[in-house]
Design a protein around this motif. Structure first.
Motif, mmCIF file in Angstrom:
data_model
loop_
_atom_site.group_PDB
_atom_site.id
_atom_site.type_symbol
_atom_site.label_atom_id
_atom_site.label_comp_id
_atom_site.label_asym_id
_atom_site.label_seq_id
_atom_site.Cartn_x
_atom_site.Cartn_y
_atom_site.Cartn_z
ATOM 1 N N UNK A 54 0.858 -1.186 0.000
ATOM 2 C CA UNK A 54 0.000 0.000 0.000
ATOM 3 C C UNK A 54 0.888 1.228 0.000
ATOM 4 N N UNK A 55 0.487 2.243 -0.726
ATOM 5 C CA UNK A 55 1.260 3.482 -0.818
ATOM 6 C C UNK A 55 0.390 4.643 -0.372
ATOM 7 N N UNK A 56 0.927 5.500 0.460
ATOM 8 C CA UNK A 56 0.180 6.650 0.954
ATOM 9 C C UNK A 56 0.987 7.924 0.863
ATOM 10 N N UNK A 57 0.269 9.052 0.974
ATOM 11 C CA UNK A 57 0.862 10.390 0.921
ATOM 12 C C UNK A 57 1.579 10.644 -0.410
ATOM 13 N N UNK A 58 0.999 10.105 -1.489
ATOM 14 C CA UNK A 58 1.565 10.315 -2.824
ATOM 15 C C UNK A 58 1.282 11.758 -3.239
ATOM 16 N N UNK A 59 2.301 12.498 -3.662
ATOM 17 C CA UNK A 59 2.088 13.894 -4.053
ATOM 18 C C UNK A 59 1.083 14.027 -5.197
ATOM 19 N N UNK A 64 1.587 7.127 -12.628
ATOM 20 C CA UNK A 64 2.008 5.766 -12.308
ATOM 21 C C UNK A 64 3.448 5.505 -12.698
ATOM 22 N N UNK A 65 3.910 6.128 -13.778
ATOM 23 C CA UNK A 65 5.270 5.872 -14.262
ATOM 24 C C UNK A 65 6.311 6.423 -13.284
ATOM 25 N N UNK A 66 6.086 7.639 -12.791
ATOM 26 C CA UNK A 66 7.018 8.228 -11.821
ATOM 27 C C UNK A 66 7.028 7.407 -10.528
ATOM 28 N N UNK A 67 5.848 6.943 -10.125
ATOM 29 C CA UNK A 67 5.760 6.132 -8.919
ATOM 30 C C UNK A 67 6.442 4.777 -9.127
ATOM 31 N N UNK A 72 10.836 0.958 -8.063
ATOM 32 C CA UNK A 72 11.833 0.031 -8.615
ATOM 33 C C UNK A 72 13.174 0.099 -7.897
ATOM 34 N N UNK A 73 13.352 1.074 -7.003
ATOM 35 C CA UNK A 73 14.570 1.127 -6.197
ATOM 36 C C UNK A 73 14.668 -0.096 -5.272
ATOM 37 N N UNK A 74 13.516 -0.651 -4.912
ATOM 38 C CA UNK A 74 13.484 -1.780 -3.981
ATOM 39 C C UNK A 74 13.411 -3.119 -4.698
ATOM 40 N N UNK A 75 13.221 -3.110 -5.978
ATOM 41 C CA UNK A 75 13.064 -4.327 -6.772
ATOM 42 C C UNK A 75 12.126 -4.038 -7.920
ATOM 43 N N UNK A 76 12.240 -4.769 -8.979
ATOM 44 C CA UNK A 76 11.431 -4.520 -10.177
ATOM 45 C C UNK A 76 9.951 -4.763 -9.871
ATOM 46 N N UNK A 77 9.166 -3.691 -9.927
ATOM 47 C CA UNK A 77 7.727 -3.826 -9.685
ATOM 48 C C UNK A 77 7.041 -4.330 -10.943
ATOM 49 N N UNK A 78 6.020 -5.181 -10.732
ATOM 50 C CA UNK A 78 5.252 -5.710 -11.862
ATOM 51 C C UNK A 78 4.291 -4.656 -12.390
ATOM 52 N N UNK A 79 3.631 -3.948 -11.484
ATOM 53 C CA UNK A 79 2.742 -2.857 -11.859
ATOM 54 C C UNK A 79 2.518 -1.949 -10.659
ATOM 55 N N UNK A 82 -2.003 4.365 -9.172
ATOM 56 C CA UNK A 82 -2.270 5.552 -8.365
ATOM 57 C C UNK A 82 -3.783 5.720 -8.327
ATOM 58 N N UNK A 83 -4.349 5.742 -7.114
ATOM 59 C CA UNK A 83 -5.796 5.852 -6.980
ATOM 60 C C UNK A 83 -6.244 7.308 -7.087
ATOM 61 N N UNK A 84 -7.480 7.483 -7.545
ATOM 62 C CA UNK A 84 -8.075 8.817 -7.577
ATOM 63 C C UNK A 84 -9.413 8.751 -6.854
ATOM 64 N N UNK A 85 -10.173 9.816 -6.887
ATOM 65 C CA UNK A 85 -11.457 9.834 -6.189
ATOM 66 C C UNK A 85 -11.248 9.789 -4.685
ATOM 67 N N UNK A 86 -11.981 8.909 -4.002
ATOM 68 C CA UNK A 86 -11.873 8.787 -2.548
ATOM 69 C C UNK A 86 -10.493 8.319 -2.105
ATOM 70 N N UNK A 87 -9.791 7.614 -2.970
ATOM 71 C CA UNK A 87 -8.467 7.103 -2.638
ATOM 72 C C UNK A 87 -7.337 8.025 -3.058
ATOM 73 N N UNK A 88 -7.659 9.270 -3.401
ATOM 74 C CA UNK A 88 -6.642 10.210 -3.894
ATOM 75 C C UNK A 88 -5.478 10.315 -2.906
ATOM 76 N N UNK A 89 -4.278 10.267 -3.440
ATOM 77 C CA UNK A 89 -3.079 10.349 -2.610
ATOM 78 C C UNK A 89 -2.579 8.992 -2.153
#
Length: 132
Positions: A54-59, A64-67, A72-79, A82-89
């Motif tokens: 889970x990711x929080x406090x996303x600017x 999605x590409x920047x995220x 990928x610093x921690x390992x190659x992510x598969x996907x 970034x949520x919007x609406x009620x899950x924004x951030x």
């Protein structure tokens, strides 16, 4: 006018004003197959929760590409999503192994993305409420 129509969408000739073959009687084109589910590659598939974080406090404005580049610093992510609406951030990311997901939590929680410290934690889906 064509084969005898009056130029008002009847016949195939038209009168030069966008009228002609089939404009008044032909149905709007619809795709024949409408059975695809999801929004793209991989969407809609069930992913093992131990592979996700889970990711929080996303600017605001982070795509999605920047995220994904950050994750990928921690390992190659598969996907990454970034949520919007009620899950924004907030968002989530998936990795190939549970070890990579655990490493992402340890390494990237509190890391700075877009001038803001983000939160990275294990993925825990809220339990469904029991119906009475």
């Amino acid at each position: 006018m064509g084969w005898g129509g009056n130029g008002k969408g009847q016949g195939w000739g038209g009168n030069g004003k966008g009228q002609g073959w089939g404009n008044s009687w032909a149905p709007v084109w619809q795709p024949m197959f409408n059975g695809w589910k999801g929004k793209g590659k991989g969407k809609g598939k069930k992913t093992d929760p131990t592979l996700m974080v889970w990711l929080g406090n996303i600017p605001e404005g982070t795509d999605w590409k920047a995220l994904q580049d950050h994750m990928n610093q921690a390992g190659k992510s598969k996907w990454v999503e970034v949520f919007d609406g009620k899950g924004k951030g907030t968002g989530k990311a998936a990795f190939s192994t549970a070890e990579e997901a655990t490493n992402a939590v340890a390494m990237l929680n509190g890391s700075v993305l877009g001038g803001q410290a983000i939160m990275v934690d294990v993925w825990v889906k809220a339990p469904k409420e029991a119906t009475a």
